[in-house]
Design a protein around this motif. Structure first.
Motif, PDB file in Angstrom:
ATOM      1  N   TYR A  90     -28.567 -10.906  23.328  1.00  0.00           N
ATOM      2  CA  TYR A  90     -28.738 -11.779  22.163  1.00  0.00           C
ATOM      3  C   TYR A  90     -27.915 -13.052  22.342  1.00  0.00           C
ATOM      4  CZ  TYR A  90     -30.510  -7.350  20.445  1.00  0.00           C
ATOM      5  OH  TYR A  90     -31.218  -6.183  20.307  1.00  0.00           O
ATOM      6  N   LEU A  91     -28.183 -13.777  23.408  1.00  0.00           N
ATOM      7  CA  LEU A  91     -27.411 -14.952  23.777  1.00  0.00           C
ATOM      8  C   LEU A  91     -27.582 -16.062  22.758  1.00  0.00           C
ATOM      9  CD1 LEU A  91     -25.608 -16.281  25.955  1.00  0.00           C
ATOM     10  CD2 LEU A  91     -27.722 -17.100  27.034  1.00  0.00           C
ATOM     11  N   THR A  92     -26.464 -16.648  22.333  1.00  0.00           N
ATOM     12  CA  THR A  92     -26.498 -17.741  21.368  1.00  0.00           C
ATOM     13  C   THR A  92     -26.106 -19.050  22.030  1.00  0.00           C
ATOM     14  OG1 THR A  92     -24.223 -17.250  20.687  1.00  0.00           O
ATOM     15  CG2 THR A  92     -26.001 -16.236  19.409  1.00  0.00           C
ATOM     16  N   ASP A  93     -26.512 -20.166  21.410  1.00  0.00           N
ATOM     17  CA  ASP A  93     -26.214 -21.499  21.934  1.00  0.00           C
ATOM     18  C   ASP A  93     -24.802 -21.917  21.532  1.00  0.00           C
ATOM     19  OD1 ASP A  93     -28.843 -21.337  22.647  1.00  0.00           O
ATOM     20  OD2 ASP A  93     -29.462 -23.220  21.698  1.00  0.00           O
ATOM     21  N   PHE A  94     -23.928 -22.129  22.503  1.00  0.00           N
ATOM     22  CA  PHE A  94     -22.600 -22.709  22.302  1.00  0.00           C
ATOM     23  C   PHE A  94     -21.639 -21.815  21.514  1.00  0.00           C
ATOM     24  CE2 PHE A  94     -25.630 -26.287  22.508  1.00  0.00           C
ATOM     25  CZ  PHE A  94     -25.161 -26.919  23.626  1.00  0.00           C
ATOM     26  N   ILE A  95     -22.152 -20.887  20.721  1.00  0.00           N
ATOM     27  CA  ILE A  95     -21.289 -20.064  19.876  1.00  0.00           C
ATOM     28  C   ILE A  95     -20.932 -18.790  20.628  1.00  0.00           C
ATOM     29  CG2 ILE A  95     -21.044 -18.897  17.656  1.00  0.00           C
ATOM     30  CD1 ILE A  95     -23.147 -20.750  16.513  1.00  0.00           C
ATOM     31  N   PRO A  96     -19.649 -18.555  20.931  1.00  0.00           N
ATOM     32  CA  PRO A  96     -19.276 -17.353  21.683  1.00  0.00           C
ATOM     33  C   PRO A  96     -19.500 -16.078  20.882  1.00  0.00           C
ATOM     34  CG  PRO A  96     -17.317 -18.515  20.917  1.00  0.00           C
ATOM     35  CD  PRO A  96     -18.481 -19.395  20.594  1.00  0.00           C
ATOM     36  N   ALA A  97     -19.743 -14.984  21.588  1.00  0.00           N
ATOM     37  CA  ALA A  97     -20.017 -13.709  20.928  1.00  0.00           C
ATOM     38  C   ALA A  97     -18.867 -13.278  20.027  1.00  0.00           C
ATOM     39  CB  ALA A  97     -20.303 -12.647  21.986  1.00  0.00           C
ATOM     40  N   GLU A  98     -17.624 -13.634  20.396  1.00  0.00           N
ATOM     41  CA  GLU A  98     -16.472 -13.211  19.593  1.00  0.00           C
ATOM     42  C   GLU A  98     -16.544 -13.765  18.167  1.00  0.00           C
ATOM     43  OE1 GLU A  98     -15.237 -15.450  22.755  1.00  0.00           O
ATOM     44  OE2 GLU A  98     -16.681 -13.876  23.238  1.00  0.00           O
ATOM     45  N   TYR A  99     -17.168 -14.933  18.002  1.00  0.00           N
ATOM     46  CA  TYR A  99     -17.290 -15.544  16.677  1.00  0.00           C
ATOM     47  C   TYR A  99     -18.000 -14.600  15.715  1.00  0.00           C
ATOM     48  CZ  TYR A  99     -19.220 -18.707  13.103  1.00  0.00           C
ATOM     49  OH  TYR A  99     -19.599 -19.284  11.919  1.00  0.00           O
ATOM     50  N   PHE A 100     -19.028 -13.935  16.188  1.00  0.00           N
ATOM     51  CA  PHE A 100     -19.804 -13.050  15.325  1.00  0.00           C
ATOM     52  C   PHE A 100     -19.052 -11.761  15.033  1.00  0.00           C
ATOM     53  CE2 PHE A 100     -22.784 -15.861  17.408  1.00  0.00           C
ATOM     54  CZ  PHE A 100     -23.531 -16.319  16.339  1.00  0.00           C
ATOM     55  N   GLY A 101     -18.110 -11.381  15.904  1.00  0.00           N
ATOM     56  CA  GLY A 101     -17.293 -10.223  15.634  1.00  0.00           C
ATOM     57  C   GLY A 101     -16.255 -10.470  14.568  1.00  0.00           C
ATOM     58  N   GLN A 102     -15.985 -11.752  14.285  1.00  0.00           N
ATOM     59  CA  GLN A 102     -14.917 -12.115  13.344  1.00  0.00           C
ATOM     60  C   GLN A 102     -15.432 -12.662  12.018  1.00  0.00           C
ATOM     61  OE1 GLN A 102     -12.875 -15.041  15.667  1.00  0.00           O
ATOM     62  NE2 GLN A 102     -12.195 -13.577  17.222  1.00  0.00           N
ATOM     63  N   ASN A 103     -16.736 -12.939  11.899  1.00  0.00           N
ATOM     64  CA  ASN A 103     -17.259 -13.602  10.705  1.00  0.00           C
ATOM     65  C   ASN A 103     -18.422 -12.811  10.108  1.00  0.00           C
ATOM     66  OD1 ASN A 103     -15.942 -16.506  10.540  1.00  0.00           O
ATOM     67  ND2 ASN A 103     -16.278 -16.055  12.696  1.00  0.00           N
ATOM     68  N   ASN A 104     -18.260 -12.445   8.829  1.00  0.00           N
ATOM     69  CA  ASN A 104     -19.316 -11.714   8.142  1.00  0.00           C
ATOM     70  C   ASN A 104     -20.448 -12.631   7.682  1.00  0.00           C
ATOM     71  OD1 ASN A 104     -18.053  -9.164   8.307  1.00  0.00           O
ATOM     72  ND2 ASN A 104     -16.686  -9.734   6.630  1.00  0.00           N
ATOM     73  N   GLN A 105     -20.140 -13.896   7.481  1.00  0.00           N
ATOM     74  CA  GLN A 105     -21.155 -14.884   7.108  1.00  0.00           C
ATOM     75  C   GLN A 105     -21.164 -15.945   8.193  1.00  0.00           C
ATOM     76  OE1 GLN A 105     -19.470 -15.802   3.245  1.00  0.00           O
ATOM     77  NE2 GLN A 105     -21.048 -14.613   2.205  1.00  0.00           N
TER      78      GLN A 105
END
Length: 466
Positions: free
Chosen positions: A219-234
């Motif tokens: 589920y590769l995202t543009d410019f946004i590292p995967a860790e960001y999604f582990g830390q943000n609920n929204q």
């Protein structure tokens, strides 16, 4: 009536009634118009706001997050009246904090329906006279000085006379009709395509974010590292190009290369920013109608794509579409100064700065489904001269239709900078009336002082006169 050619008629001359005389007339009740009206009304001037729809808020009401409150270094650069709106929304649980975002610098989630109510409350508390259901249909000029605006509504054509007029239409409607030179699109006349936002319910956003965080190769995202999604609920999610390509190969019609999703404030809601209709002219009703129809047609396959290919959407269901197309670009005025790509990328300071922005160059390509982003690394100023049009007096312009190039517009067009411009325009209009001068002739140093006193952010340091 007399036919002059096959395609035109001559309308008989007629007297148009004056509906009202006001101090400051603001055309457009979107992000910049709300701020302009609030700022202009602060010390008792009679301020009137004209809005063609039945609510204020503009693009604040179509499911988009507000981008640009924070700079690329994480500091808050949009404050003042825009922050007061956020504070009021927070008080009714209708706004998030300003959340850092690796792609967009920051995002502030707002509840669209609450914006309509809260912003209107603020305007009525400030004693702004809000008139809905009326369009700008023409102008009243004496020489090169604008005296008023002709509006069209169910009541027919009427005139609104004003000492100072602020064009916050987004499309430079007043400026264009007043004879201000305007540009449209890029060098080939191509504009960024609009989007019809829509909202799905029943989304397992926890499953979505953990899938991205734990399986970034899938589920590769543009410019946004995967860790960001582990830390943000929204969050905002941009990417998953491989899934889009797979769905296209499987027969689905998707007009953008990327998945773009924005979690809502309500549990299970996700706003989808994936419809694209190339070639829409946001100043032509026929073209806009085509955009609305085509945008709705695209939703079916996008929804099917999300349910079949994207984790968390397995039980998603359709909730609503935005009340209108989100237009990224139409006319831009030619002002006393035209902001350029170089101004953005060099983080330029201006002697007459009235706002600070940091959003990157973000061009959704007029053709195809691609997008180009470039970051400057910090902040850049928006000069007052870019709000002041050529050839027409007594007019200030605020929002995405100020004087910029096509590329520079792609950076200043998002809502937080537009709100900051609106506040500056409202305070400038008030100052022009109080001092009996044209908006072009106010003391910008005094305007900057008032902006700072009222809580707005302007950079300190050496500025350059350009």
């Amino acid at each position: 009536m007399k036919n002059t050619t096959v395609n035109t008629i001559t309308e008989p001359a007629r007297e148009i009634p004056v509906r009202k005389e006001t101090d400051v007339l603001v055309i457009g009740g979107g992000p910049s118009g709300i701020m302009a009206a609030l700022a202009a009304a602060e010390d008792g001037l009679d301020v009137t706001l004209i809005e063609s729809r039945s609510f204020v808020g503009g693009n604040l009401t179509i499911g988009l997050p507000i981008l640009g409150f924070l700079g690329q270094k994480g500091n808050q650069i949009i404050k003042g009246l825009p922050q007061k709106l956020i504070d009021r929304l927070k008080a009714v649980q209708a706004s998030s904090e300003h959340r850092p975002c690796p792609l967009h610098m920051s995002l502030t989630l707002v509840e669209p329906e609450a914006v309509k109510t809260v912003a209107l409350q603020m305007l009525t508390e400030a004693k702004v006279d809000v008139l809905f259901y009326a369009f700008c249909a023409g102008v009243v000029k004496e020489g090169d000085e604008l005296k008023g605006v002709i509006i069209e509504s169910k009541a027919g054509r009427e005139v609104m006379l004003a000492k100072t007029i602020i064009d916050c239409s987004g499309d430079a409607d007043v400026a264009y009709r007043a004879g201000v030179p305007c540009e449209y699109g890029n060098e080939q006349g191509g504009v960024q395509p609009p989007t019809l936002m829509f909202c799905l319910g029943g989304v397992d956003t926890e499953k979505l974010r953990t899938s991205v965080a734990e399986e970034p190769r899938t589920y590769l995202t543009d410019f946004i590292p995967a860790e960001y999604f582990g830390q943000n609920n929204q969050f905002v999610l941009v990417g998953m190009r491989n899934l889009v390509k797979k769905a296209q190969e499987d027969g689905l019609t998707l007009t953008t290369e990327r998945t773009i999703l924005i979690t809502g404030l309500r549990k299970g809601e996700v706003w989808v920013n994936m419809t694209r209709v190339n070639g829409v002219n946001g100043t032509d009703p026929g073209s806009l109608s085509h955009g609305e129809i085509e945008g709705r047609n695209q939703i079916h396959d996008i929804q099917e794509y999300l349910i079949k290919y994207v984790p968390g959407f397995e039980n998603a269901y359709f909730l609503k579409t935005a009340p209108f197309l989100g237009i990224r670009e139409t006319r831009r005025i030619e002002g006393q100064y035209t902001m350029t790509r170089e101004d953005i990328m060099s983080c330029r300071h201006f002697d007459d700065a009235i706002a600070v922005a940091s959003y990157p160059l973000d061009i959704h390509h007029p053709q195809g489904g691609g997008c180009t982003l470039e970051w400057c690394g910090d902040c850049y100023d928006i000069p007052y001269r870019s709000l002041i049009p050529q050839q027409v007096k007594n007019l200030i312009v605020a929002g995405r239709c100020i004087s910029t190039t096509h590329e520079a517009m792609s950076a200043i067009r998002v809502m937080a900078p537009c709100m900051a411009m609106g506040e500056a325009a409202g305070r400038a209009a008030k100052m022009a009336i109080r001092e009996g001068v044209q908006p072009a002739d106010i003391d910008v140093k005094k305007l900057q002082e008032e902006l700072r006193e009222k809580g707005a952010y302007l950079r300190q340091g050496v500025r350059e006169k350009v």
